[in-house]
Design a protein around this motif. Sequence first.
Motif, mmCIF file in Angstrom:
data_model
loop_
_atom_site.group_PDB
_atom_site.id
_atom_site.type_symbol
_atom_site.label_atom_id
_atom_site.label_comp_id
_atom_site.label_asym_id
_atom_site.label_seq_id
_atom_site.Cartn_x
_atom_site.Cartn_y
_atom_site.Cartn_z
ATOM 1 N N VAL A 11 5.233 -0.592 6.178
ATOM 2 C CA VAL A 11 4.053 -0.660 5.317
ATOM 3 C C VAL A 11 4.387 0.154 4.075
ATOM 4 N N GLU A 12 3.958 -0.327 2.895
ATOM 5 C CA GLU A 12 4.294 0.382 1.654
ATOM 6 C C GLU A 12 3.032 0.732 0.885
ATOM 7 N N PHE A 13 3.009 1.948 0.332
ATOM 8 C CA PHE A 13 1.852 2.465 -0.399
ATOM 9 C C PHE A 13 2.228 2.699 -1.860
ATOM 10 N N HIS A 14 1.354 2.272 -2.769
ATOM 11 C CA HIS A 14 1.559 2.455 -4.202
ATOM 12 C C HIS A 14 0.327 3.110 -4.823
ATOM 13 N N SER A 15 0.550 3.749 -5.966
ATOM 14 C CA SER A 15 -0.538 4.436 -6.659
ATOM 15 C C SER A 15 -0.397 4.259 -8.160
ATOM 16 N N TYR A 16 -1.542 4.149 -8.860
ATOM 17 C CA TYR A 16 -1.538 4.133 -10.315
ATOM 18 C C TYR A 16 -1.828 5.518 -10.890
ATOM 19 N N SER A 17 -1.973 6.511 -10.028
ATOM 20 C CA SER A 17 -2.370 7.840 -10.495
ATOM 21 C C SER A 17 -1.363 8.436 -11.463
ATOM 22 N N LYS A 18 -0.093 8.463 -11.076
ATOM 23 C CA LYS A 18 0.917 9.121 -11.889
ATOM 24 C C LYS A 18 1.614 8.152 -12.842
ATOM 25 N N THR A 19 1.538 6.848 -12.567
ATOM 26 C CA THR A 19 2.176 5.891 -13.456
ATOM 27 C C THR A 19 1.319 5.596 -14.681
ATOM 28 N N ALA A 20 0.006 5.524 -14.516
ATOM 29 C CA ALA A 20 -0.870 5.122 -15.618
ATOM 30 C C ALA A 20 -2.032 6.079 -15.824
ATOM 31 N N GLY A 21 -1.954 7.266 -15.237
ATOM 32 C CA GLY A 21 -2.977 8.278 -15.480
ATOM 33 C C GLY A 21 -4.292 8.039 -14.769
ATOM 34 N N PHE A 22 -4.247 7.387 -13.601
ATOM 35 C CA PHE A 22 -5.478 7.027 -12.890
ATOM 36 C C PHE A 22 -5.972 8.128 -11.944
ATOM 37 N N THR A 23 -5.546 9.357 -12.116
ATOM 38 C CA THR A 23 -6.012 10.403 -11.198
ATOM 39 C C THR A 23 -7.527 10.555 -11.242
ATOM 40 N N GLY A 24 -8.142 10.230 -12.380
ATOM 41 C CA GLY A 24 -9.600 10.285 -12.477
ATOM 42 C C GLY A 24 -10.278 8.972 -12.168
ATOM 43 N N LEU A 25 -9.563 7.845 -12.292
ATOM 44 C CA LEU A 25 -10.143 6.537 -11.996
ATOM 45 C C LEU A 25 -10.022 6.181 -10.518
ATOM 46 N N ARG A 26 -8.900 6.530 -9.898
ATOM 47 C CA ARG A 26 -8.623 6.298 -8.490
ATOM 48 C C ARG A 26 -8.380 4.816 -8.178
ATOM 49 N N CYS A 27 -7.102 4.462 -8.101
ATOM 50 C CA CYS A 27 -6.742 3.103 -7.691
ATOM 51 C C CYS A 27 -5.282 3.062 -7.282
ATOM 52 N N GLY A 28 -4.994 2.276 -6.277
ATOM 53 C CA GLY A 28 -3.639 2.034 -5.807
ATOM 54 C C GLY A 28 -3.681 0.825 -4.893
ATOM 55 N N TYR A 29 -2.613 0.630 -4.141
ATOM 56 C CA TYR A 29 -2.626 -0.487 -3.201
ATOM 57 C C TYR A 29 -1.649 -0.247 -2.065
ATOM 58 N N THR A 30 -1.913 -0.950 -0.959
ATOM 59 C CA THR A 30 -1.082 -0.892 0.237
ATOM 60 C C THR A 30 -0.599 -2.298 0.565
ATOM 61 N N VAL A 31 0.652 -2.414 0.950
ATOM 62 C CA VAL A 31 1.224 -3.701 1.340
ATOM 63 C C VAL A 31 1.437 -3.706 2.853
ATOM 64 N N VAL A 32 0.814 -4.664 3.528
ATOM 65 C CA VAL A 32 0.976 -4.830 4.975
ATOM 66 C C VAL A 32 1.452 -6.269 5.217
ATOM 67 N N PRO A 33 2.750 -6.488 5.380
ATOM 68 C CA PRO A 33 3.268 -7.851 5.561
ATOM 69 C C PRO A 33 2.680 -8.534 6.794
ATOM 70 N N LYS A 34 2.505 -9.833 6.686
ATOM 71 C CA LYS A 34 1.923 -10.571 7.804
ATOM 72 C C LYS A 34 2.864 -10.650 9.001
ATOM 73 N N ASP A 35 4.178 -10.531 8.757
ATOM 74 C CA ASP A 35 5.105 -10.600 9.883
ATOM 75 C C ASP A 35 5.426 -9.220 10.456
ATOM 76 N N LEU A 36 4.651 -8.215 10.075
ATOM 77 C CA LEU A 36 4.791 -6.885 10.655
ATOM 78 C C LEU A 36 3.947 -6.811 11.925
ATOM 79 N N LYS A 37 4.605 -6.615 13.077
ATOM 80 C CA LYS A 37 3.904 -6.622 14.353
ATOM 81 C C LYS A 37 4.325 -5.434 15.205
ATOM 82 N N VAL A 38 3.449 -5.055 16.113
ATOM 83 C CA VAL A 38 3.776 -4.030 17.100
ATOM 84 C C VAL A 38 3.614 -4.653 18.481
#
Length: 409
Positions: free
Chosen positions: A241-268
Amino acid sequence: MTTINENFLKLQKNYLFADIAQKVADYKQAYPDARLIRLGIGDVTRPLPPAVISALHKAVDEMGQAETFRGYGPEHGYEFLRRAIVEGDFAPRGISIDPDEIFINDGAKSDTGNFGDILGTDNSICVTDPIYPVYIDSNVMGGRAGDIKSGAWSRVTYCPCTAENNFVPELPQGNTDIIYLCYPNNPTGTTLTRAELKKWVDYALSHESLILFDAAYEAYITRPEIPHSIYEIEGARRCAVEFHSYSKTAGFTGLRCGYTVVPKDLKVTLRNGEEVALNPLWNRRQCTKFNGTAYIVQRAAEAIYTPEGREQVREVIDYYMTNARIMRETLAEVGFLAYGGIDAPYIWLRTPEGEGSWAFFERLLHEINVVSTPGVGFGPAGEGFIRLTAFGTRQDCEEAMTRLRRHFA
């Protein structure tokens, strides 16, 4: 009788950044005229890019008109932003990600802490050391960390990242279930090559482990041999699973936004041998416990992927990385050993011989009025280091280095 989750009582009394804030507040009270330069907590100082501001204004105006007003949005994020992410962050690198595999959040910290909601409490944990405190603390809360003994948690496997191993952690011995990796790394500012990251993916696949990969600082990578995403590694879709953030790339520390990638073929695999996909489980968790990120914020994030937005974000990143270069050059000139600051906005500075992290933190605070972050607060292997961030203003960065040069040269 009401009971509580007693795992919360196991948390260490104080949070690293709260401790720093208290020490700084005490110093300011004692010396109100001192001009402190804060190179500790990694908050940004540059304003939002103009393309982002324009998108915010437009989205606010839409919310003021009945024809374009929006109420509740999709918990996993609007299609326009998820498609922009696919086309902007992954497709150019030859990575196949479906929009339904992307979940918009209010910052990477939230999802890295919350992902454990869908994972069993009997999972073992593996972390690189030093490490961002949220990874450990969220597992303490979830009952996976065990008990604290001599500064380490009994059910956590620590993989030290030290100058002696060039900050490349060794793979754990035996089995481990959940692995936290953060690259470019916070706090050390170091990275893994594709070959080094492939070893972790291969380990996870062979041991049926899950990698939680924090890529919050990938936009700062400058060297072509450093992967921006774990999905550049073959097989990672089946174990990460991969986590991304716009906080440090585009100054969103006050706006709060990012995203998480959960592939459909990732299974336990369950104990009975049945395989369960994590994507629908995470979607169910989000729909139940998360209201989604604000529409206007998602429109602002979308603007990052426009040609003008990309150019403006690059300018901001270059500004911070110039700060990092100034810091690295000054520290080398004075004779300090410093790491990072090439593919990440953090400098990992070795303290003088025999001087602990907190002692050197206090020394910098009291003698040159510069605020840092003690390395030991990130884990046992962080003792003997402090972290400096490049997120300050150019004026503060240069002034801090002038003070340091005068004091230690």
